[in-house]
Design a protein around this motif. Structure first.
Motif, mmCIF file in Angstrom:
data_model
loop_
_atom_site.group_PDB
_atom_site.id
_atom_site.type_symbol
_atom_site.label_atom_id
_atom_site.label_comp_id
_atom_site.label_asym_id
_atom_site.label_seq_id
_atom_site.Cartn_x
_atom_site.Cartn_y
_atom_site.Cartn_z
ATOM 1 N N GLY A 1 0.833 -1.279 -0.078
ATOM 2 C CA GLY A 1 -0.049 0.095 0.032
ATOM 3 C C GLY A 1 0.654 1.273 -0.007
ATOM 4 N N GLY A 2 0.740 2.087 0.944
ATOM 5 C CA GLY A 2 1.216 3.472 1.242
ATOM 6 C C GLY A 2 2.582 3.325 2.040
ATOM 7 N N SER A 3 2.978 2.292 2.587
ATOM 8 C CA SER A 3 4.134 2.191 3.110
ATOM 9 C C SER A 3 5.381 1.685 2.413
ATOM 10 C CB SER A 3 4.092 0.967 4.443
ATOM 11 O OG SER A 3 2.989 1.365 5.319
ATOM 12 N N ARG A 4 6.531 2.296 2.662
ATOM 13 C CA ARG A 4 7.919 1.983 2.112
ATOM 14 C C ARG A 4 8.401 0.997 2.545
ATOM 15 N NH1 ARG A 4 12.631 3.596 4.088
ATOM 16 N NH2 ARG A 4 12.564 4.574 5.947
ATOM 17 N N LEU A 5 9.421 0.021 1.880
ATOM 18 C CA LEU A 5 9.813 -1.429 2.231
ATOM 19 C C LEU A 5 11.202 -1.263 2.842
ATOM 20 C CD1 LEU A 5 9.694 -4.250 2.007
ATOM 21 C CD2 LEU A 5 11.024 -4.194 -0.208
ATOM 22 N N GLY A 6 12.009 -0.031 2.910
ATOM 23 C CA GLY A 6 13.107 -0.365 3.522
ATOM 24 C C GLY A 6 14.170 -1.216 3.110
ATOM 25 N N THR A 7 15.235 -1.121 3.644
ATOM 26 C CA THR A 7 16.478 -1.861 3.238
ATOM 27 C C THR A 7 16.777 -3.191 4.135
ATOM 28 O OG1 THR A 7 17.991 -0.451 3.909
ATOM 29 C CG2 THR A 7 17.581 -0.091 1.656
ATOM 30 N N ASP A 8 15.994 -3.331 5.100
ATOM 31 C CA ASP A 8 16.322 -4.306 6.249
ATOM 32 C C ASP A 8 16.187 -5.773 5.605
ATOM 33 O OD1 ASP A 8 16.484 -2.719 8.776
ATOM 34 O OD2 ASP A 8 14.567 -1.929 7.936
ATOM 35 N N ASP A 9 16.736 -6.814 6.426
ATOM 36 C CA ASP A 9 16.503 -8.070 6.029
ATOM 37 C C ASP A 9 15.145 -8.550 6.549
ATOM 38 O OD1 ASP A 9 18.977 -8.460 5.146
ATOM 39 O OD2 ASP A 9 19.925 -9.112 7.019
ATOM 40 N N PRO A 10 14.409 -9.477 5.701
ATOM 41 C CA PRO A 10 13.077 -9.847 6.023
ATOM 42 C C PRO A 10 12.852 -10.334 7.360
ATOM 43 C CG PRO A 10 13.727 -10.689 3.770
ATOM 44 C CD PRO A 10 14.995 -10.047 4.447
ATOM 45 N N SER A 11 11.869 -9.965 8.185
ATOM 46 C CA SER A 11 11.559 -10.356 9.231
ATOM 47 C C SER A 11 10.358 -9.914 9.758
ATOM 48 C CB SER A 11 12.699 -9.877 10.388
ATOM 49 O OG SER A 11 12.137 -9.760 11.705
ATOM 50 N N VAL A 12 9.291 -10.767 10.277
ATOM 51 C CA VAL A 12 8.115 -10.695 10.896
ATOM 52 C C VAL A 12 8.235 -9.972 12.101
ATOM 53 C CG1 VAL A 12 6.120 -11.745 11.953
ATOM 54 C CG2 VAL A 12 7.035 -12.685 9.758
#
Length: 263
Positions: A51-62
């Protein structure tokens, strides 16, 4: 590092924070915002990358997704809220209960599971993430994930609902989908978190859900010290979208009872 989540924030009263399913966005909660905002403050964030939130560059994590939600609480001045999550949103809600239990007034876990992925499910998620990276589209989700999101009753009788779900899947940004698949594949089991939960819980599942089954819902309810289980008829995985009136009624009763006991 947390990202600032875009969130729709409507209504007044006891806060109700609803976390969306994969691979959708907070748009899936349209009927919850319309149906519950007259009694509650309904906050529906887009999880990172959606949606309207950016992804960022962090490693995938719940866990990081849960930290994003905790950051949103602080930004909106929410001290505690009833937190609801459907499917992936349920994984994030359970991580929030583990990492930020002081924020949670009660929890609604719909169409989700507390177990970690089996080796086969994990391998399948990682294969789908690689496919998305490979062609830069979410075609694999339309082919493989979309068919399991709604039940047979919705396919047969609710063409508009199915069309809306398909549109939401098609609109998913490919990088967010791949990131979230890897985050879900790496998540730990949450039964210990559920057993230690100090707040009431409502567990819901559609009776036509083949992705998160009634047995898995029952296992979560059994692990929770204070939980009720509701099976929603004629609904598949997206029970909140397929049977919004029944879902809203259950959540409203649960949240209203909590609000009375915490005054």
């Amino acid at each position: 590092m947390t990202v600032q989540l875009y969130a729709r924030d409507v209504g007044t009263g006891t806060p109700l924070v609803l976390l969306h399913a994969f691979p959708l966005s907070s748009a899936m909660w349209l009927e919850q915002r319309q149906g519950l905002a007259n009694r509650f403050r309904v906050v529906t964030p887009d999880l990172r990358g959606f949606g309207g939130s950016r992804l960022g560059t962090d490693d995938p994590s719940v866990d990081l997704m849960a930290d994003d939600v905790a950051h949103l609480f602080r930004r909106l001045g929410l001290q505690r809220a009833v937190v609801g999550g459907l499917s992936m949103g349920g994984y994030v809600a359970m991580a929030l209960c583990r990492r930020h239990p002081d924020l949670v007034l009660g929890v609604v876990l719909a169409s989700t599971r507390a177990a970690a992925d089996t080796d086969a499910v994990r391998a399948n998620r990682l294969r789908q993430a690689d496919a998305i990276d490979g062609d830069g589209t979410v075609r694999v989700l339309l082919d493989e994930v979309l068919p399991g999101l709604v039940g047979p009753t919705t396919y047969r009788q609710r063409a508009l609902v199915y069309g809306r779900v398909r549109g939401l899947v098609q609109a998913t940004p490919a990088p967010a989908a791949a990131w979230a698949l890897r985050a879900m594949a790496g998540r730990p089991e949450s039964f210990e978190t559920l057993r230690g939960l100090k707040v009431p819980a409502l567990v819901m599942v559609g009776d036509e859900d083949e992705l998160a089954t009634e047995d898995e819902a029952r296992a979560m309810a059994d692990a929770l010290p204070n939980a009720e289980l509701l099976v929603i008829p004629r609904a598949g995985h997206l029970c909140a979208v397929e049977q919004p009136d029944l879902f809203n009624q259950a959540v409203a009763e649960f949240a209203a009872a909590l609000a009375r006991t915490t005054r």
